[in-house]
Each structure stands twice: as structure tokens, then as C-alpha cells.
Design an enzyme around this catalytic site. Structure first.
Site, PDB file in Angstrom:
ATOM      1  N   LYS A   1      19.119   0.718   4.028  1.00 47.47           N
ATOM      2  CA  LYS A   1      18.422   2.060   3.435  1.00 47.47           C
ATOM      3  C   LYS A   1      18.880   3.223   4.415  1.00 47.47           C
ATOM      4  O   LYS A   1      19.191   3.376   5.815  1.00 47.47           O
ATOM      5  CB  LYS A   1      17.161   1.028   4.589  1.00 47.47           C
ATOM      6  CG  LYS A   1      15.223   1.933   3.506  1.00 47.47           C
ATOM      7  CD  LYS A   1      14.245   1.280   4.376  1.00 47.47           C
ATOM      8  CE  LYS A   1      13.278   2.111   4.730  1.00 47.47           C
ATOM      9  NZ  LYS A   1      11.638   1.097   4.826  1.00 47.47           N
TER      10      LYS A   1
ATOM     11  N   SER B   1       7.957   1.420   2.227  1.00 45.90           N
ATOM     12  CA  SER B   1       9.279   2.242   1.988  1.00 45.90           C
ATOM     13  C   SER B   1      10.555   2.413   1.482  1.00 45.90           C
ATOM     14  O   SER B   1      10.783   2.663   1.005  1.00 45.90           O
ATOM     15  CB  SER B   1       8.779   3.289   2.967  1.00 45.90           C
ATOM     16  OG  SER B   1       9.453   1.837   3.823  1.00 45.90           O
TER      17      SER B   1
ATOM     18  N   SER C   1       6.725  -2.856   3.992  1.00 47.09           N
ATOM     19  CA  SER C   1       7.587  -2.029   3.187  1.00 47.09           C
ATOM     20  C   SER C   1       8.824  -2.327   3.126  1.00 47.09           C
ATOM     21  O   SER C   1       9.522  -1.877   1.768  1.00 47.09           O
ATOM     22  CB  SER C   1       8.458  -0.902   4.048  1.00 47.09           C
ATOM     23  OG  SER C   1       7.795  -0.100   4.001  1.00 47.09           O
TER      24      SER C   1
HETATM   25  N1  GLN Z   1       2.863   1.540   3.040  1.00 50.78           N
HETATM   26  C1  GLN Z   1       3.241   1.640   4.819  1.00 50.78           C
HETATM   27  C2  GLN Z   1       3.109   3.306   4.849  1.00 50.78           C
HETATM   28  O1  GLN Z   1       2.676   4.025   4.522  1.00 50.78           O
HETATM   29  C3  GLN Z   1       3.858   0.994   5.157  1.00 50.78           C
HETATM   30  C4  GLN Z   1       4.909   1.498   5.291  1.00 50.78           C
HETATM   31  C5  GLN Z   1       6.371   1.139   5.859  1.00 50.78           C
HETATM   32  O2  GLN Z   1       6.469  -0.389   5.883  1.00 50.78           O
HETATM   33  N2  GLN Z   1       6.801   1.750   6.094  1.00 50.78           N
HETATM   34  O3  GLN Z   1       2.639   2.811   6.397  1.00 50.78           O
END
Ligand code: GLN
Length: 490
Positions: free
Chosen positions: A75, A150, A174
Site C-alpha cells: 500500500k 481504503s 480498510s
Molecule cells: N473508511 C474509514 C475511514 O474513512 C476507515 C479507513 C481506514 O481504515 N483507513 O476512515
């Protein structure tokens, strides 16, 4: 793409070289990227160089570990020395880290072959990979749909066979939510089990790095390679590394039986009926395997989402203060003075979702509001933790759907942030409590989209979690399906 163990066998039998395996992955990336857009940078030279080193070792008769020669995606919020690390943001467009993150260093030492950096929501803020400043990533099961987020790029790259395994990060879901949307296995470890050194910070008390794979075994092998105490991370736990892959067994027989709790509050309103059906069937399957099933109530679970959207933006507003045009990446031109340079850089460098979170966080932390919002959210966090503690007095693991729906259409939720936030309803409480959570494929909806079952373990119980997930996976066909990726986007 074969599994880690199969590729390892081929390497030590000299049926294929690491360079051939790397080339195959790079060719597949080249062929699929125009459709999927899962990578932000492809690191072909580094991959081939790493593969050559593995081949040299094999030729010299030296032993190699399981991950040697295995193509892996990283990532783009993990710092990789000499390789751009943008975090999906314009503000880090020109950032080339001068150092390597602990996890990627461990993988390089293990001989893994990095094929590229994967696309993500900007600063990991988002649930669909659509807030990336560079490109959208598409779901290999239906190219009109999002991969989740994400860590969408990492999930797609594995699902589509562009690499064997990948790393993501999980602050509120995410890893698990995109794993569920893309039909792969994803694991968020216990907070502190994996070093965050070199992970670009979003919300530091929640962020954890974790593996994606097409099978529980691949995930177990990758987890084993990245865990361990790291003095560079002050939240790193001093625990003995475990060989997670070694203890996997196809039957469900942990000592003294196995009790699985079903979180009552995750069923009912808002849950897609096809998801509910698949998860209910999965629970019946676990029972058939010999587990005792108990319905468990976690009454504060539903306050997880609102608490998270105070705590995570608050931490983010502090963490992102460092992007001021002086130290990292992008700097806006034509500023009249220092303050205007800060303002212009941050206005142009951050996208809308990141700005929204910085504003929410700054507001929640401001004098006069701190007690009402931030402190209150921290108290709710404690209540959620206590719900889990109580539950784990009587069960080995908890299960529930990973996400309330399957993958949504691209653009479907981008104009309504709240509906996007709801996709993480079931994963967020796990981060707030610092627990390990895993998503394993448990079926498909009537449109052929994958569904994920979330398994939640007690602190540092990754081994139990993986054992149960493995027994479940081996008794079901879901991990054997692979996306066709034939239709083109209209
Ligand atoms: N979708 C969640 C957010 O927008 C979690 C994102 C994540 O785990 N990085 O914060």
C-alpha cells in the site's frame, strides 16, 4: 497465481525461477492495469533485482524462506526507500522516502519481491479508494463497482492475481472491508503487534498494518513475517513471534472446544438480505464443524461509528499538520509570505475528504468543545472495549458480517459521505478496542459479488482467529473462485 506454498515448492524443485515468477506477475499487471488501476507505481526493476538475488541463493544451495521470490504489493502509505510514497495524495506527489518502513524491510529481508505500490484513498480516508488523488481502482468482480477501501488497490491486486499477497493498513476497516468486497482474506492484527514505523500516520491510536491473501494460509504466512517488537515504534508490543501457518488445521478442534459468539446488534436493519443469508449460512457451517454458537450482545457497538468520526479526524488533524510545504512533497507557487504558502499548499495539496476530516478534527479538539466531543468519544471507546471484554469471557471469537452490503457502484456514495461511512459500521468497533479482526469469503450475492464474514478475536489471539478461519475456509468452496475480469467498463 499459485499459493505461497506452491510457488515455494516450485522454486526449491527448480521448476521455475524467481525471475520467471516475477516476470509473470509483471506481465499480468501490464495486461490488467488498464482495467483495474490497482497500482500507483510499478517497481519492475526492484522486483527483478530482488528475484535475481533469490535465484542466486537457490543456485548456491542456500536455504530460502517461504516468502522468498513471492510477488507482493505494498500500500502506498508504507515508506519505501527510493520509491515514491504518495499516500494517494497530491501533497506527497514528489515524496521519495529516505528510509524504509519496518514491515517492508522485514519482507525484503525475507526475499519477497515487491512489484509495486498500490492505490488507496487519500491518507487512507475513505471506504472505496475513490478519494485517491490519482485514479479510481475498479473491482475485478464487476468493473463498474468500487473495490472498497481504503486499501482497495492491495485487495484488487491480490484478487486479480497481479501479485500473490499484499499489505494494507486498517484504521476503521480498510483491510477487512475491501477484502470482503473483492473476495479475498484480509487481517487487521492486534494494535501494537505489527510495527507502524514508516507507515504514514492517519489516526495513530487506530492504525495497524496487515496482510491480504487469496487464502487464510497465505495471510498467516505473511502475518508471521511482519510481526515483532520494534523499538522504533513506541506502541510496539513485546511478544514472542508465532509461526501462525504452522498451527493451521483443517478441522475445528481447539483445546476444550470452540465457542463462537454472534454479535446480535450487527443483524437487522440496514443489512443487505443476501449478506445476512450468506453470513447465517456460514455460522451454520461453523456449527457443523463442531463449534458451539452463542448469541452475544454488544450494546455499545452502534456508537462505534460516531465515536470513530470524532477520534480519527482529531488524530488526523494533528498528524496532517506536518504537511505545510516546508518538509514534505508539494509546495504551492506564488505565495506572498509564509502563512499564504501554508494555506495555498494545503488548499491545493489536500482533497475534499481530507479537508473535511481536518476541519472536523480541529473543531472537536478546540477549546470549549474538547470535553463535549473528544472526551465523550473516548469514553464511548472504553464502553465498546468493555462490551468486547465481557463477550470474550464466554466465547473464543466473535463473528458478524464484514460489511452491511456487497461492493457498491463507482460514484454511488461519493456525494453522501455519511452513507459511505456506514460501510465501516461493523469493522470500526474492532479498531476502537485494538482487537484482531479478519474477513474471510463466505459466498456471493445474486449479482455474483463476494461477501465477507468477519471474525474478531481477543487481544493477541491471531492464532485462534486464523485456525478457525482456516477450518471454515477449507470446508467451503468460496476461496476457489476467481474473478473473470472479462467485461470492459462501459
Ligand atoms: N473508511 C474509514 C475511514 O474513512 C476507515 C479507513 C481506514 O481504515 N483507513 O476512515
Amino acid at each position: 497465481m499459485a499459493s505461497i506454498r506452491e510457488l515455494h515448492q516450485q522454486l526449491i524443485n527448480k521448476e521455475r525461477s524467481a525471475v520467471e515468477i516475477a516476470q509473470e506477475a509483471l506481465e499480468r499487471i501490464q495486461q490488467l492495469e488498464p482495467k483495474l488501476h490497482s497500482f500507483l507505481h510499478i517497481t519492475a526493476d526492484r522486483a527483478l533485482e530482488q528475484a535475481k538475488q533469490v535465484d542466486a541463493k537457490i543456485a548456491a544451495g542456500e536455504p530460502i524462506g517461504l516468502l522468498a521470490g513471492i510477488p507482493i504489493g505494498i500500500k502506498d502509505n508504507l515508506c519505501t526507500k527510493g520509491i515514491p510514497t504518495t499516500c494517494g495524495s497530491r501533497i506527497l506527489e514528489n515524496f521519495v522516502p529516505p528510509y524504509e518502513s519496518t514491515v517492508t524491510q522485514k519482507l525484503a529481508d525475507a526475499g519477497a519481491v515487491t512489484v509495486g505500490k498500490t492505490n488507496m484513498d487519500e491518507f487512507a480516508m475513505g471506504g472505496s479508494t475513490e478519494t485517491s488523488a490519482y485514479q479510481m481502482t475498479f473491482n475485478p468482480w464487476d468493473l463498474e463497482r468500487v473495490p472498497g477501501g481504503s486499501s482497495g488497490g492491495s485487495a484488487v491486486a491480490v484478487s486479480a492475481g497481479e501479485c500473490v499477497v499484499s499489505l494494507g493498513s486498517d484504521t476503521g476497516g480498510s483491510i477487512r472491508q475491501p477484502a470482503s468486497f473483492c473476495g479475498v482474506v484480509g487481517l487487521k492484527p492486534t494494535y501494537g503487534l505489527v510495527s507502524r514505523y514508516g507507515l504514514v500516520a492517519y489516526a495513530s491510536s487506530l492504525d495497524q498494518i496487515g496482510p491480504f491473501g487469496r487464502s487464510v494460509e497465505d495471510v498467516a504466512i505473511l502475518l508471521g513475517a511482519i510481526v515483532g517488537y520494534d523499538p522504533q515504534d513506541s506502541t510496539s508490543l513485546k511478544v514472542k513471534p508465532i509461526d501462525y501457518a504452522k498451527s493451521l488445521r483443517p478441522d475445528l478442534k481447539p483445546k476444550g472446544g470452540c465457542v463462537i459468539g454472534v454479535i446480535k446488534e450487527t443483524f437487522g436493519e440496514g443489512l443487505d438480505p443476501t449478506v445476512e443469508q450468506a453470513v447465517t449460512k456460514a455460522i451454520a457451517q461453523l456449527q457443523d464443524l463442531g463449534a458451539e454458537i452463542r448469541v452475544i450482545s454488544c450494546p455499545n457497538f452502534r456508537y462505534g461509528l460516531p465515536a470513530y468520526y470524532i477520534i480519527a479526524p482529531s488524530e488526523a488533524s494533528a498528524n496532517l499538520a506536518r504537511y505545510d510545504g516546508v518538509k514534505y512533497g508539494f509546495r504551492a507557487d506564488n505565495a506572498e509570505n509564509l502563512v499564504s504558502m501554508y494555506a495555498k499548499t494545503r488548499s491545493a495539496g489536500f482533497g475534499a475528504e481530507v479537508k473535511r476530516r481536518i476541519m472536523i478534527g480541529t473543531y472537536a479538539l478546540s477549546a470549549g468543545y474538547y470535553d463535549a466531543y473528544y472526551l465523550k468519544a473516548q469514553k464511548v471507546r472504553t464502553l465498546i472495549k468493555q462490551d468486547f471484554e465481557k463477550a470474550f469471557e464466554q466465547v473464543d471469537i466473535l463473528v458478524c458480517p464484514t460489511a452491511p452490503t456487497t461492493a457498491v457502484k463507482a460514484g454511488e456514495k461519493t456525494t453522501d459521505p455519511l452513507s459511505m461511512y456506514l460501510l465501516d459500521l461493523m469493522t470500526i468497533p474492532v479498531n476502537l478496542a485494538g482487537l484482531p479482526g479478519l474477513s474471510v469469503p463466505c459466498g456471493f450475492d445474486d449479482q455474483g459479488l463476494p461477501i465477507g464474514l468477519q471474525m474478531i478475536g481477543n487481544v493477541l489471539k491471531e492464532e485462534t482467529l486464523l485456525q478457525i478461519a482456516y477450518a471454515y475456509e477449507q470446508s467451503t468452496p468460496w476461496h476457489q473462485y476467481i474473478p473473470k475480469i472479462s467485461a470492459s467498463r462501459s
